[in-house]
Write a protein that holds these residues in place. Sequence first.
Motif, short mmCIF file in Angstrom:
data_model
loop_
_atom_site.label_atom_id
_atom_site.label_comp_id
_atom_site.label_asym_id
_atom_site.label_seq_id
_atom_site.Cartn_x
_atom_site.Cartn_y
_atom_site.Cartn_z
N SER A 133 0.84 -1.20 0.00
CA SER A 133 0.00 0.00 0.00
C SER A 133 0.87 1.24 0.00
CB SER A 133 -0.91 0.01 1.23
OG SER A 133 -1.59 1.25 1.31
N ASN A 160 -1.38 -6.21 1.75
CA ASN A 160 -2.09 -5.26 0.87
C ASN A 160 -1.58 -5.39 -0.57
OD1 ASN A 160 -3.38 -4.04 3.21
ND2 ASN A 160 -1.42 -3.05 3.61
N ARG A 162 -2.89 -6.19 -3.65
CA ARG A 162 -3.54 -5.79 -4.91
C ARG A 162 -4.95 -5.31 -4.64
NH1 ARG A 162 -6.40 -8.23 -9.27
NH2 ARG A 162 -5.68 -7.54 -11.32
N SER A 163 -5.30 -4.19 -5.23
CA SER A 163 -6.65 -3.65 -5.09
C SER A 163 -7.08 -3.04 -6.41
CB SER A 163 -6.68 -2.57 -3.99
OG SER A 163 -5.97 -1.42 -4.42
N ARG A 164 -8.33 -2.63 -6.47
CA ARG A 164 -8.83 -1.98 -7.69
C ARG A 164 -8.06 -0.69 -7.98
NH1 ARG A 164 -13.72 -3.79 -5.46
NH2 ARG A 164 -14.00 -1.79 -4.40
N GLU A 165 -7.67 0.01 -6.91
CA GLU A 165 -6.91 1.25 -7.09
C GLU A 165 -5.47 0.98 -7.48
OE1 GLU A 165 -7.10 3.55 -3.55
OE2 GLU A 165 -9.29 3.72 -3.56
N ASN A 214 -6.39 -10.12 -3.71
CA ASN A 214 -7.03 -8.85 -3.35
C ASN A 214 -6.49 -8.37 -2.00
OD1 ASN A 214 -8.31 -10.39 -1.40
ND2 ASN A 214 -10.31 -10.37 -2.41
N MET A 215 -7.16 -7.40 -1.41
CA MET A 215 -6.66 -6.78 -0.19
C MET A 215 -6.80 -7.67 1.04
SD MET A 215 -5.27 -3.80 -0.62
CE MET A 215 -5.51 -2.80 0.85
#
Length: 243
Positions: A133, A160, A162-165, A214-215
Motif C-alpha cells: 500500500s 495489501n 492488490r486492489s482496484r486502485e 485482493n486486499m
Amino acid sequence: MLYVIGIGPGSRELMTQEAIDAIDKAQVIVGYKTYLAIVADMIGDKPTISNGMRGEIERCEKAIDEAEKGQDVAIISSGDAGIYGMAGLILELVDKRDSDIKVKIIPGVTASIAAAAQLGAPLMNDFCHISLSDHMTPWDVIQDRIDAAAKSDFVICLYNPRSRERPTLLREALNIITKYKSEDTVVGIGKDVARENEIEKITTIKDLDETEINMTTIVIVGNKHTYESHGKMITPRGYEKRL
C-alpha cells in the motif's frame, strides 16, 4: 485504560484470551466497522464508535477522548495491533497530547502467521513483512525495500498486495523480486484467512494468478530453499545439516 487490541485474522479460535478479556472489561469499543462486526456478539449493548476506511486518525482521537473521561476503552485492529494496526498511531497521538492515560497494547495473530500455519512452515527462516500500500509510504521507498529483501533472499510476506486502485503493484513487486529469485520460487497465498471463505494455495512466482489476489490476501514468497511437499510449503531452518 485504553486497550489497543489485535483481534487476529477473523476467527474466535485465533483470538488471544487477553484480547477477549480486554474487550469484556472495556466500557466503550472503537474500531473500523468491519472489525466491530467480527466481535459484535462480544460487544453486546456496549456503546461503540466506528467509521470507514482511512478514518484511522479520527477513530484513535475519539478513543483517546473517551479514555480521558476515565472510561476503559478498547480500540480494535485485525491481526496484530502493532503490525499495520492502531498501536503506533495511538501512542503517537497520546504523546502529542501529553496525555496521562494508560495504554496497554494487546497482541494478536497477524495474517502472515495465520496463513503460514495453514500453508505449512514457510517462515522457518528469516523473513520480512512489506506492505504494497502506497497510501502511507511512497512507492519508490517500497520498491527499495522489496529490492533489498529479495537481494538478501528473505522470505517475503506481502501485505495489501492488490486492489482496484492498485492493480499493478503486485506484478511490479514480483518483477523486482525476480531480479534475484527464480520464477520457480514457491509462493503461498492465504485469502480471507480464518474467515468463512478461506482459501490457501501454493504456486510459484511464474504461475501466480494475480486476478485471485485482493486486499484480504497475504502473499508469501519463499527463499531459494523453500519447497513444496505433499501440499505443504516448507522453508528449511537448517536442521538437515545436523541430521
